[in-house]
Design an enzyme around this catalytic site. Sequence first.
Site, PDB file in Angstrom:
ATOM      1  N   CYS A 133       0.859  -1.186   0.000  1.00 38.06           N
ATOM      2  CA  CYS A 133       0.000   0.000   0.000  1.00 38.06           C
ATOM      3  C   CYS A 133       0.900   1.243   0.000  1.00 38.06           C
ATOM      4  O   CYS A 133       2.122   1.131   0.154  1.00 38.06           O
ATOM      5  CB  CYS A 133      -0.927  -0.026   1.212  1.00 38.06           C
ATOM      6  SG  CYS A 133      -0.086   0.300   2.776  1.00 38.06           S
ATOM      7  N   CYS A 188       3.179   1.411   2.963  1.00 35.96           N
ATOM      8  CA  CYS A 188       4.248   0.407   2.854  1.00 35.96           C
ATOM      9  C   CYS A 188       5.381   0.939   1.982  1.00 35.96           C
ATOM     10  O   CYS A 188       6.562   0.727   2.284  1.00 35.96           O
ATOM     11  CB  CYS A 188       3.724  -0.895   2.242  1.00 35.96           C
ATOM     12  SG  CYS A 188       2.591  -1.807   3.300  1.00 35.96           S
ATOM     13  N   ARG A 209       9.291   1.524   2.881  1.00 33.72           N
ATOM     14  CA  ARG A 209      10.406   1.005   2.079  1.00 33.72           C
ATOM     15  C   ARG A 209      11.404   2.121   1.787  1.00 33.72           C
ATOM     16  O   ARG A 209      12.615   1.903   1.820  1.00 33.72           O
ATOM     17  CB  ARG A 209       9.898   0.406   0.774  1.00 33.72           C
ATOM     18  CG  ARG A 209       9.201  -0.905   0.952  1.00 33.72           C
ATOM     19  CD  ARG A 209       8.763  -1.458  -0.373  1.00 33.72           C
ATOM     20  NE  ARG A 209       8.024  -2.710  -0.187  1.00 33.72           N
ATOM     21  CZ  ARG A 209       7.720  -3.516  -1.180  1.00 33.72           C
ATOM     22  NH1 ARG A 209       8.065  -3.223  -2.426  1.00 33.72           N
ATOM     23  NH2 ARG A 209       7.056  -4.625  -0.942  1.00 33.72           N
ATOM     24  N   CYS A 225     -10.885   3.495   0.561  1.00 34.33           N
ATOM     25  CA  CYS A 225      -9.723   3.280  -0.297  1.00 34.33           C
ATOM     26  C   CYS A 225      -9.556   4.479  -1.223  1.00 34.33           C
ATOM     27  O   CYS A 225     -10.526   5.010  -1.753  1.00 34.33           O
ATOM     28  CB  CYS A 225      -9.874   2.005  -1.122  1.00 34.33           C
ATOM     29  SG  CYS A 225      -9.698   0.516  -0.128  1.00 34.33           S
ATOM     30  N   CYS A 271      -4.579   0.213   3.387  1.00 36.88           N
ATOM     31  CA  CYS A 271      -3.530   0.272   4.404  1.00 36.88           C
ATOM     32  C   CYS A 271      -3.963  -0.409   5.709  1.00 36.88           C
ATOM     33  O   CYS A 271      -3.126  -0.760   6.530  1.00 36.88           O
ATOM     34  CB  CYS A 271      -3.146   1.721   4.687  1.00 36.88           C
ATOM     35  SG  CYS A 271      -2.344   2.537   3.288  1.00 36.88           S
TER      36      CYS A 271
END
Length: 169
Positions: free
Chosen positions: A33, A36, A40, A98, A125
């Site tokens: 998502c 995420c 990263r 969403c 998420c």
Amino acid sequence: MNIRLANALGALACAGLMAYALYVQHGLGLEPCPLCILQRVAVISLGGIFLVAALHPAGAVGRRVYGVLLALVALAGSGVAGRHVWLTTLPPERIPACGPGLDFMLESFPLKETLAMVLSGSGECANVEWRFLGLSIPAWVLISLVCLGVYGLVYNWRASRSTSVASGA
């Protein structure tokens, strides 16, 4: 432990986290998502700083700068991961709807607005599709970022302190 080796181990830990993230995405088919993806970015940034710190024979001041940079990046990533963990704990009626994908948001909105939308979270998420020892991926990322940030700060600060003491500064 040699500070350059300690920083190399930090970079290796970040590479391991990213390798597992890519395995989860491509091997297990779990798409990241927007939150995420920001996590990263934090892990990759942290790994990059660890790598530069491992390669650069910095003096006491440089080591302290690396330690502070590592702590700041880890803190920012931990904030995103903490927000993500919070979203996963919301009751279903409080989960945001969403939203559009990150690519669309980056193409359609200014960066500040995109970041605000991403950090507000969205329905995808809040989905928890993977757990290990009862914790979700964002929870493990949060733990990892906190540990790596503290590790980087402590080792680099301690190394700069021992160098200062040894040189009589």
